[in-house]
Write a protein that holds these residues in place. Sequence first.
Motif, PDB file in Angstrom:
ATOM      1  N   ASN A  57       0.781  -1.248   0.000  1.00  9.02           N
ATOM      2  CA  ASN A  57       0.000   0.000   0.000  1.00  9.02           C
ATOM      3  C   ASN A  57       0.802   1.282   0.000  1.00  9.02           C
ATOM      4  N   CYS A  58       1.935   1.269  -0.667  1.00 11.50           N
ATOM      5  CA  CYS A  58       2.701   2.509  -0.770  1.00 11.50           C
ATOM      6  C   CYS A  58       1.824   3.582  -1.431  1.00 11.50           C
ATOM      7  N   CYS A  61      -0.228   6.362   0.515  1.00  8.54           N
ATOM      8  CA  CYS A  61       0.378   7.585   1.046  1.00  8.54           C
ATOM      9  C   CYS A  61       1.237   8.321   0.024  1.00  8.54           C
ATOM     10  N   HIS A  62       1.732   7.608  -0.994  1.00  8.76           N
ATOM     11  CA  HIS A  62       2.648   8.247  -1.954  1.00  8.76           C
ATOM     12  C   HIS A  62       2.017   8.367  -3.324  1.00  8.76           C
ATOM     13  N   LEU A  71      -0.373  11.611   1.971  1.00 11.30           N
ATOM     14  CA  LEU A  71       0.264  11.745   3.279  1.00 11.30           C
ATOM     15  C   LEU A  71       1.774  11.908   3.120  1.00 11.30           C
ATOM     16  N   PRO A  73       5.358  12.152   0.336  1.00 14.25           N
ATOM     17  CA  PRO A  73       5.687  12.887  -0.889  1.00 14.25           C
ATOM     18  C   PRO A  73       5.554  12.061  -2.174  1.00 14.25           C
ATOM     19  N   ILE A  78      12.374  10.455  -7.206  1.00 14.29           N
ATOM     20  CA  ILE A  78      13.244  10.368  -6.030  1.00 14.29           C
ATOM     21  C   ILE A  78      14.558   9.655  -6.370  1.00 14.29           C
ATOM     22  N   LYS A  84      18.766  12.646  -2.730  1.00 13.43           N
ATOM     23  CA  LYS A  84      18.127  11.430  -2.217  1.00 13.43           C
ATOM     24  C   LYS A  84      18.731  10.203  -2.902  1.00 13.43           C
ATOM     25  N   TYR A  88      19.314   6.450  -0.064  1.00 20.77           N
ATOM     26  CA  TYR A  88      18.344   7.173   0.765  1.00 20.77           C
ATOM     27  C   TYR A  88      17.032   6.392   0.829  1.00 20.77           C
ATOM     28  N   PHE A  92      15.234   4.610   4.110  1.00 20.22           N
ATOM     29  CA  PHE A  92      13.869   4.981   4.485  1.00 20.22           C
ATOM     30  C   PHE A  92      12.976   3.768   4.686  1.00 20.22           C
ATOM     31  N   LEU A  93      13.158   2.758   3.801  1.00 25.51           N
ATOM     32  CA  LEU A  93      12.222   1.639   3.781  1.00 25.51           C
ATOM     33  C   LEU A  93      12.110   0.905   5.101  1.00 25.51           C
ATOM     34  N   VAL A  97       9.336   6.555   9.551  1.00 26.33           N
ATOM     35  CA  VAL A  97       9.395   7.845  10.236  1.00 26.33           C
ATOM     36  C   VAL A  97       7.982   8.360  10.419  1.00 26.33           C
ATOM     37  N   SER A  99       4.695   9.266  10.155  1.00 23.09           N
ATOM     38  CA  SER A  99       3.517   8.487   9.787  1.00 23.09           C
ATOM     39  C   SER A  99       3.799   7.414   8.749  1.00 23.09           C
ATOM     40  N   MET A 100       5.070   7.130   8.464  1.00 19.15           N
ATOM     41  CA  MET A 100       5.364   6.019   7.548  1.00 19.15           C
ATOM     42  C   MET A 100       5.691   4.775   8.370  1.00 19.15           C
ATOM     43  N   TYR A 103       8.884  -1.050   7.707  1.00 24.50           N
ATOM     44  CA  TYR A 103       8.771  -2.297   6.945  1.00 24.50           C
ATOM     45  C   TYR A 103       9.971  -3.155   7.265  1.00 24.50           C
ATOM     46  N   PHE A 105      11.709  -5.235   4.985  1.00 29.43           N
ATOM     47  CA  PHE A 105      12.044  -5.798   3.688  1.00 29.43           C
ATOM     48  C   PHE A 105      13.420  -6.446   3.732  1.00 29.43           C
TER      49      PHE A 105
HETATM   50  C1  HEC Z   1       0.916   5.359   6.063  1.00 33.31           C
HETATM   51  C2  HEC Z   1       1.522   6.164   5.038  1.00 33.31           C
HETATM   52  C3  HEC Z   1       2.723   5.648   4.292  1.00 33.31           C
HETATM   53  C4  HEC Z   1       2.896   4.431   3.679  1.00 33.31           C
HETATM   54  C5  HEC Z   1       1.920   3.271   3.594  1.00 33.31           C
HETATM   55  C6  HEC Z   1       4.193   4.473   3.045  1.00 33.31           C
HETATM   56  N1  HEC Z   1       4.802   5.672   3.299  1.00 33.31           N
HETATM   57 FE1  HEC Z   1       6.611   6.260   2.612  1.00 33.31          FE
HETATM   58  N2  HEC Z   1       6.434   8.031   3.606  1.00 33.31           N
HETATM   59  C7  HEC Z   1       5.300   8.430   4.301  1.00 33.31           C
HETATM   60  C8  HEC Z   1       5.534   9.774   4.834  1.00 33.31           C
HETATM   61  C9  HEC Z   1       4.532  10.589   5.662  1.00 33.31           C
HETATM   62  C10 HEC Z   1       6.837  10.145   4.412  1.00 33.31           C
HETATM   63  C11 HEC Z   1       7.561  11.458   4.708  1.00 33.31           C
HETATM   64  C12 HEC Z   1       8.270  11.304   6.014  1.00 33.31           C
HETATM   65  C13 HEC Z   1       9.214  12.463   6.275  1.00 33.31           C
HETATM   66  O1  HEC Z   1       9.684  13.109   5.331  1.00 33.31           O
HETATM   67  O2  HEC Z   1       9.522  12.671   7.452  1.00 33.31           O
HETATM   68  C14 HEC Z   1       7.368   9.026   3.638  1.00 33.31           C
HETATM   69  C15 HEC Z   1       8.598   9.029   3.042  1.00 33.31           C
HETATM   70  C16 HEC Z   1       9.055   8.046   2.171  1.00 33.31           C
HETATM   71  C17 HEC Z   1      10.271   8.118   1.409  1.00 33.31           C
HETATM   72  C18 HEC Z   1      11.255   9.287   1.414  1.00 33.31           C
HETATM   73  C19 HEC Z   1      10.675  10.343   0.500  1.00 33.31           C
HETATM   74  C20 HEC Z   1      11.435  11.642   0.425  1.00 33.31           C
HETATM   75  O3  HEC Z   1      11.292  12.314  -0.617  1.00 33.31           O
HETATM   76  O4  HEC Z   1      12.141  12.001   1.354  1.00 33.31           O
HETATM   77  C21 HEC Z   1      10.347   6.974   0.653  1.00 33.31           C
HETATM   78  C22 HEC Z   1      11.434   6.591  -0.339  1.00 33.31           C
HETATM   79  C23 HEC Z   1       9.173   6.194   0.945  1.00 33.31           C
HETATM   80  N3  HEC Z   1       8.412   6.883   1.879  1.00 33.31           N
HETATM   81  C24 HEC Z   1       8.876   4.976   0.362  1.00 33.31           C
HETATM   82  C25 HEC Z   1       7.771   4.219   0.678  1.00 33.31           C
HETATM   83  C26 HEC Z   1       7.496   2.923   0.101  1.00 33.31           C
HETATM   84  C27 HEC Z   1       8.349   2.234  -0.939  1.00 33.31           C
HETATM   85  C28 HEC Z   1       6.349   2.473   0.683  1.00 33.31           C
HETATM   86  C29 HEC Z   1       5.690   1.134   0.510  1.00 33.31           C
HETATM   87  C30 HEC Z   1       6.514  -0.025   0.750  1.00 33.31           C
HETATM   88  C31 HEC Z   1       5.878   3.515   1.584  1.00 33.31           C
HETATM   89  N4  HEC Z   1       6.775   4.558   1.567  1.00 33.31           N
HETATM   90  C32 HEC Z   1       4.725   3.442   2.319  1.00 33.31           C
HETATM   91  C33 HEC Z   1       4.150   7.709   4.497  1.00 33.31           C
HETATM   92  C34 HEC Z   1       3.943   6.414   4.050  1.00 33.31           C
END
Ligand code: HEC
Length: 146
Positions: A57-58, A61-62, A71, A73, A78, A84, A88, A92-93, A97, A99-100, A103, A105
């Motif tokens: 479910n990426c 939020c993305h 939610l 970016p 990226i 990044k 990077y 992150f994965l 952080v 609200s992310m 995982y 993986f």
């Molecule tokens: C529940 C919401 C949510 C889900 C689901 C989620 N993310 Fe995120 N993600 C975020 C948020 C909010 C941020 C920004 C956090 C911050 O900058 O402090 C983020 C940031 C990131 C970033 C860094 C982006 C940047 O430009 O700095 C990456 C890469 C990323 N997510 C990948 C993923 C991937 C791949 C998945 C699925 C496996 C995923 N995220 C699932 C909420 C989510």
Amino acid sequence: MVWSVNRGTQIKLIVLSSLIVILVIYNRLIYSSHSYTPSIALSPKAITGQNLWQRNNCWSCHQIYGLGGYLGPDLTNIYSNPNKGPDYISTFLNSGVQSMPVYNFSNSEKEAIIEYLKAIDQSGVYPNKESVIEATGWVKIKYKDE
Ligand code: HEC
């Protein structure tokens, strides 16, 4: 029966059929001309990444090309972002952080997601500021590798 139309009707028929012919030629030219959409063939690894992206479910939020949840970016570019990039993303994965979610993986799963984001990145630029509307009505978009 023989044609029994007067001169005026004949002219109208000629004009009408010429317009139809012009329309057909115009349509052929537009729809058979060079397509600006690059074809994207995902590698097997990128497809694995895409599946992980969907299963986890990426999307919720993305966004990619502005589509998705809001939610987090937009991740279209990226991969090639100088600040990044792959390391990077990898960090992150599994750190999670705010609200992310965190995982867990494996390395190969992380690589697959990065490969997917790399393929997305190579497909274009978002937000796309370099686009022009041509006389034909098509929108010409400037792609990164042009
Ligand atoms: C529940 C919401 C949510 C889900 C689901 C989620 N993310 Fe995120 N993600 C975020 C948020 C909010 C941020 C920004 C956090 C911050 O900058 O402090 C983020 C940031 C990131 C970033 C860094 C982006 C940047 O430009 O700095 C990456 C890469 C990323 N997510 C990948 C993923 C991937 C791949 C998945 C699925 C496996 C995923 N995220 C699932 C909420 C989510």
